[in-house]
Motif scaffolding. Sequence first.
Motif, PDB file in Angstrom:
ATOM      1  N   CYS A  55       0.827  -1.219   0.000  1.00  0.00           N
ATOM      2  CA  CYS A  55       0.000   0.000   0.000  1.00  0.00           C
ATOM      3  C   CYS A  55       0.858   1.263   0.000  1.00  0.00           C
ATOM      4  O   CYS A  55       0.388   2.322  -0.384  1.00  0.00           O
ATOM      5  CB  CYS A  55      -0.928   0.015   1.205  1.00  0.00           C
ATOM      6  SG  CYS A  55      -1.994  -1.419   1.284  1.00  0.00           S
ATOM      7  N   GLU A  87      -0.663  -4.945   5.991  1.00  0.00           N
ATOM      8  CA  GLU A  87      -1.752  -5.742   6.570  1.00  0.00           C
ATOM      9  C   GLU A  87      -1.613  -7.253   6.372  1.00  0.00           C
ATOM     10  O   GLU A  87      -1.794  -8.027   7.307  1.00  0.00           O
ATOM     11  CB  GLU A  87      -3.067  -5.237   5.964  1.00  0.00           C
ATOM     12  CG  GLU A  87      -4.318  -5.682   6.656  1.00  0.00           C
ATOM     13  CD  GLU A  87      -4.377  -5.312   8.120  1.00  0.00           C
ATOM     14  OE1 GLU A  87      -3.747  -4.343   8.549  1.00  0.00           O
ATOM     15  OE2 GLU A  87      -5.069  -6.044   8.854  1.00  0.00           O
ATOM     16  N   CYS A 123      -1.915   2.128   5.233  1.00  0.00           N
ATOM     17  CA  CYS A 123      -2.455   0.787   5.445  1.00  0.00           C
ATOM     18  C   CYS A 123      -3.052   0.711   6.857  1.00  0.00           C
ATOM     19  O   CYS A 123      -2.592   1.390   7.783  1.00  0.00           O
ATOM     20  CB  CYS A 123      -1.351  -0.242   5.235  1.00  0.00           C
ATOM     21  SG  CYS A 123      -1.982  -1.914   4.995  1.00  0.00           S
ATOM     22  N   THR A 195      -4.099   2.143  -0.760  1.00  0.00           N
ATOM     23  CA  THR A 195      -4.794   1.287   0.208  1.00  0.00           C
ATOM     24  C   THR A 195      -6.037   0.660  -0.434  1.00  0.00           C
ATOM     25  O   THR A 195      -6.465   1.083  -1.506  1.00  0.00           O
ATOM     26  CB  THR A 195      -5.187   2.130   1.441  1.00  0.00           C
ATOM     27  OG1 THR A 195      -5.810   3.339   0.999  1.00  0.00           O
ATOM     28  CG2 THR A 195      -3.965   2.488   2.260  1.00  0.00           C
TER      29      THR A 195
END
Length: 568
Positions: A55, A87, A123, A195
């Motif tokens: 991201c 993530e 993120c 994102t």
Amino acid sequence: MTKPKGLENGLTNYGDRDFARYLRRSFAKSMGYTGAALDKPIVGICTSESGFNNCHRHFPEMIEAVKRGVLAAGALPVTFPVISLGEVFLSPTSMVYRNLMAMAVEEMIRAQPMDAVVLMGGCDKTVPAMLMGAISADKPAAMVVAGPMMTGRHRGERLGACTDCRRFWGSFRAGKVSAKEIEQVEGRLAVTSGTCAVMGTASTMALMAETLGMLLPGSAAIPAVHADRLRNCEETGALAARMAMTGGPRPSQVITPAAIRNAERVLLAVSGSTNAVVHMAAIAGRIGMKLDLDDFNRRSDETPVLVDLKPVGAGYMEDFHYAGGLEGVLREIAPQLETATRSITGETLAKRLARPLTDPIDRAVIREAKNPISPVGGLIALRGSLAPEGAILKRAAATEALLEHEGRAVVFTSLEDLAARIDDPELDVAADDILVLQNAGPKSPSGMPEAGYLPIPKKLAQAGVKDMVRISDARMSGTAFGTIVLHVSPEAAVGGPLSLVRTGDRIRLSASAKRIDLLVDAAALKRRRSEATSPAYQPARGYARLYNEHVTSATEGCDFDFLGPAGD
Ligand code: FES
């Protein structure tokens, strides 16, 4: 007005300040700076780029733009890294490391010589971690976010991470999508930097950050790859330089209780991520404010859902930006906002909202308050005998018919148990049962992962079942959907009532009464509690131990109990 100290901020302690100053300048000069450059106010640029964070892969370009703004406004930009939280690259879950990142942000802002800081996150966990750290460090701070990804295309339809990831995976599990097609889709879900493309956690937290006043107005949803994203970085750099020279505003002057209440309103109006409730509780905790679930429910019942975006609706974040973005939402809920709050620009929300709109709002994406998607907010808190301290339900993402439901519990005692049995053809489960996952909360070995979106058992999925009531002490990805009760508190790992549920028990969910109840008599629960044998999870060393010993409950934001307001 505080005079900027530049490189003399927080001199290293050698017991001789002049020596510390001389040594610091000497080592700074080894990087090629002139004495004139080192005499300027300093803007730190706190970046969370990493090879393990897709991201943030455009951050080098964004950093150049921030630096340009800082230099043009007469200060010296200095970049410094903090840990990054990509993530999907972290185990057991990024949530465990949010507080580690927040501590790194706080300590590095405080320890290094800067007069102001530009925070660069995006993120999911990076935005709350940066805000939490910046609040506690309380130096003048401005934020830029990564911005959302663009959508991809597959066989004529748009794809966006990660609601469509789940939709295709569900179809693959149900045997409706082939292995060859799912491999194709894998390469078409996340196609640019930025994102996740829907109103997931990252997008929600970007809107929270703008509503709190920490972003330049209008910047939360600019797509990652748009030139406006770079212009936003340059302008933020210039503002941060001015903040370095004037000594403010500091986060404590921007992120006030009123600003947090406004952010809650926006969360409800955009039907944002359930994770944002945890992060906002942690952010509020840093200024000594407690999020009250009854107030949250009251606001939810008064605040309409206005945006038609996935995971609940049809559009993607790029559509939201072009439709008018946060501005379009704020103007519709203006009567419910506390408009004396001020952003990092110093402007009040009232003044911002009084400016004429530059472009019309696209009402296909952002509705008027008098014609909402739903007259009530997207999220509610539940209480009851199964969750005495609270739980969260995204009612906007639930199946209407399941919002009032009583059913038989089918219990999984851990994530391992869930993985081992959920697809067992012999599993005794029916479509109107309630799936319960235990031991997936903050103090469990899994550290509260996004596992609350329990898969529909394969045999039911193949029979066409799309949703069931699912209950856990875990979280859920902001990009997911379904009738899913999350963040049950107290969690099973500390002996909450969730730990006492057994397969066959009856559970009742009532969204209208905002209750989740375990229909088992007190004597049986007492007996079960006395029979409990499993010892609490206690990691032996390191960060896992610090986390386990100090993490607070989901309703308190999962922050560490020793990271309250400064001065505590
Ligand atoms: Fe970074 Fe979704 S993976 S926002």
